[in-house]
Design a protein around this motif. Structure first.
Motif, PDB file in Angstrom:
ATOM      1  N   SER A 191      -6.212   3.113   7.943  1.00  0.00           N
ATOM      2  CA  SER A 191      -5.534   1.879   8.315  1.00  0.00           C
ATOM      3  C   SER A 191      -6.572   0.804   8.572  1.00  0.00           C
ATOM      4  O   SER A 191      -7.566   1.031   9.265  1.00  0.00           O
ATOM      5  CB  SER A 191      -4.679   2.106   9.574  1.00  0.00           C
ATOM      6  OG  SER A 191      -4.384   0.894  10.224  1.00  0.00           O
ATOM      7  N   GLN A 192      -6.346  -0.355   8.004  1.00  0.00           N
ATOM      8  CA  GLN A 192      -7.281  -1.461   8.193  1.00  0.00           C
ATOM      9  C   GLN A 192      -7.450  -1.797   9.674  1.00  0.00           C
ATOM     10  O   GLN A 192      -8.563  -1.989  10.164  1.00  0.00           O
ATOM     11  CB  GLN A 192      -6.784  -2.691   7.440  1.00  0.00           C
ATOM     12  CG  GLN A 192      -7.627  -3.939   7.695  1.00  0.00           C
ATOM     13  CD  GLN A 192      -6.965  -5.180   7.125  1.00  0.00           C
ATOM     14  OE1 GLN A 192      -6.083  -5.077   6.302  1.00  0.00           O
ATOM     15  NE2 GLN A 192      -7.388  -6.330   7.574  1.00  0.00           N
ATOM     16  N   GLU A 205      -6.990   0.118  12.353  1.00  0.00           N
ATOM     17  CA  GLU A 205      -7.716   1.144  13.100  1.00  0.00           C
ATOM     18  C   GLU A 205      -9.203   1.115  12.764  1.00  0.00           C
ATOM     19  O   GLU A 205     -10.056   1.293  13.638  1.00  0.00           O
ATOM     20  CB  GLU A 205      -7.129   2.517  12.798  1.00  0.00           C
ATOM     21  CG  GLU A 205      -5.758   2.733  13.414  1.00  0.00           C
ATOM     22  CD  GLU A 205      -5.441   4.211  13.588  1.00  0.00           C
ATOM     23  OE1 GLU A 205      -6.378   5.021  13.541  1.00  0.00           O
ATOM     24  OE2 GLU A 205      -4.258   4.537  13.785  1.00  0.00           O
ATOM     25  N   ARG A 235      -7.532   6.842  11.205  1.00  0.00           N
ATOM     26  CA  ARG A 235      -6.627   6.981  10.065  1.00  0.00           C
ATOM     27  C   ARG A 235      -6.929   5.915   9.018  1.00  0.00           C
ATOM     28  O   ARG A 235      -7.676   4.972   9.266  1.00  0.00           O
ATOM     29  CB  ARG A 235      -5.171   6.860  10.526  1.00  0.00           C
ATOM     30  CG  ARG A 235      -4.717   8.005  11.427  1.00  0.00           C
ATOM     31  CD  ARG A 235      -3.259   7.867  11.778  1.00  0.00           C
ATOM     32  NE  ARG A 235      -2.987   6.670  12.559  1.00  0.00           N
ATOM     33  CZ  ARG A 235      -1.777   6.309  12.966  1.00  0.00           C
ATOM     34  NH1 ARG A 235      -0.739   7.045  12.664  1.00  0.00           N
ATOM     35  NH2 ARG A 235      -1.609   5.196  13.675  1.00  0.00           N
ATOM     36  N   GLU A 269      -2.570   5.270  -0.262  1.00  0.00           N
ATOM     37  CA  GLU A 269      -2.636   4.935   1.156  1.00  0.00           C
ATOM     38  C   GLU A 269      -3.813   4.029   1.482  1.00  0.00           C
ATOM     39  O   GLU A 269      -3.756   3.241   2.419  1.00  0.00           O
ATOM     40  CB  GLU A 269      -2.760   6.218   1.980  1.00  0.00           C
ATOM     41  CG  GLU A 269      -1.465   7.013   2.038  1.00  0.00           C
ATOM     42  CD  GLU A 269      -1.642   8.295   2.838  1.00  0.00           C
ATOM     43  OE1 GLU A 269      -2.796   8.563   3.250  1.00  0.00           O
ATOM     44  OE2 GLU A 269      -0.650   8.985   3.063  1.00  0.00           O
TER      45      GLU A 269
END
Length: 345
Positions: free
Chosen positions: A19-20, A22, A17, A158
């Motif tokens: 997300s940094q 992840e 996703r 996002e």
């Protein structure tokens, strides 16, 4: 971190996703399996091309994190990703992208040029290709033919936090000057620290040594049971016929092959033990560095706590030394307020 497989990598990429955290987790797993760099890039490129347009930028951030964080451990990923870099940007140039995405892909190129991640000639070709794409995007925007949809704007929002990762090859975002970080890490270039391994890498290396040649009891037992005739020249005098000589020759050949293979395994084990010894030394050096930083920080906070307590005591003494504030008279003793009508007479 588990063994490498193309299926496991595809699963991680599909579940990735924007997300940094992840991206960093998947990047660490990929860097750990740098021995399979060619297969990793093959799976990554397949998922990249087949993935949705909104996810392609996430895959590029992942590739950037992998390439930059693996440089000090080996050139595998820089070499493999560099071999498909032109194809990647040709693919990106062939699809319709919003202005923010175009800028993000260009920003990646700028960072790679600045840090010389890939060969200069390759980056020049890719940059020239992307500049052409950028100019076309600007022309379309000025004519009003390109409008950013609400979904694209949401996706752009996002990934704003992921953009910040591009500035750091060591997965550390730049903190504001007023924000104090408590992250402890070994200082790069400290004596003996080298490139400290991750705890998982060190544990895996130590576990692999448990199955080394010196621990192979079965082979050692075979060697111990070899007949003395295969190693003692004096036993040759006991041979009575050519048939016995042929049998002994076969036994000697088998023993020689067994010992040769075992010696080769022992040499490999010795190299591996030296490698693990270096890893342990670097890990311990890094941990000592971390301990020194923690002790410095602890001393700093002890000083801050002492100053705070002293200030607290001074404040209490100051409050105690203040004169008593006289109690105001109650409202019953005050003169009545004038009538509003009297004020305008």
């Amino acid at each position: 971190m588990g063994p490498f497989s193309e299926g496991e990598l595809s699963k991680r990429l599909n579940e990735l996703r924007d997300s940094q955290k992840e991206i960093q987790n998947v990047s660490a797993w990929i860097v750990h399996h740098r021995a399979n760099s060619r297969d990793v890039i093959k799976v990554w490129y397949k998922n990249f091309k087949q993935g949705q347009k909104a996810r392609k930028l996430t895959y590029m951030y992942l590739a950037n994190d992998v390439v930059q964080n693996s440089r000090r451990k080996g050139p595998e990923y820089s070499k493999e990703f560099g071999s498909i870099l032109l194809k990647v940007y040709h693919h990106l140039a062939s699809i319709d992208l919003d202005e923010k995405s175009v800028g993000s892909y260009g920003r990646l190129l700028s960072i790679w040029n600045e840090r010389q991640i890939f060969e200069k000639k390759l980056l020049q070709e890719v940059t020239q290709l992307w500049n052409h794409k950028t100019s076309k995007t600007k022309q379309r925007k000025s004519s009003g033919s390109v409008r950013q949809s609400s979904e694209e704007r949401r996706k752009s929002t996002e990934v704003e936090d992921i953009d910040e990762m591009l500035e750091s090859p060591l997965r550390k975002l730049v903190k504001p000057a007023h924000e104090e970080t408590i992250t402890l890490s070994p200082r790069m270039g400290s004596p003996g620290s080298g490139d400290p391994p991750e705890p998982e890498e060190l544990i895996t290396a130590l576990q692999e040594l448990e199955n080394a040649a010196s621990s192979d009891a079965e082979v050692r037992e075979k060697i111990a049971k070899l007949p003395p005739e295969v190693s003692e020249v004096s036993k040759l005098e006991n041979l009575k016929s050519s048939e016995e000589g042929l049998i002994l020759l076969q036994q000697v050949n088998e023993a020689s092959e067994l010992l040769s293979n075992y010696n080769g395994r022992l040499q490999d084990e010795l190299k591996e033990r030296k490698k693990v010894g270096t890893m342990v030394s670097e890990f311990l050096s890094a941990q000592k560095e971390l301990l020194a930083q923690a002790e410095e920080r602890l001393e700093l906070y002890h000083e801050k706590l002492e100053k705070t307590n002293n200030l607290k005591d001074e404040l209490k003494n100051h409050i105690a030394a203040l004169p008593d504030i006289p109690v105001l008279p109650t409202s019953s003793t005050l003169a009545p307020l004038p009538n509003p009508g009297d004020l305008f007479q």
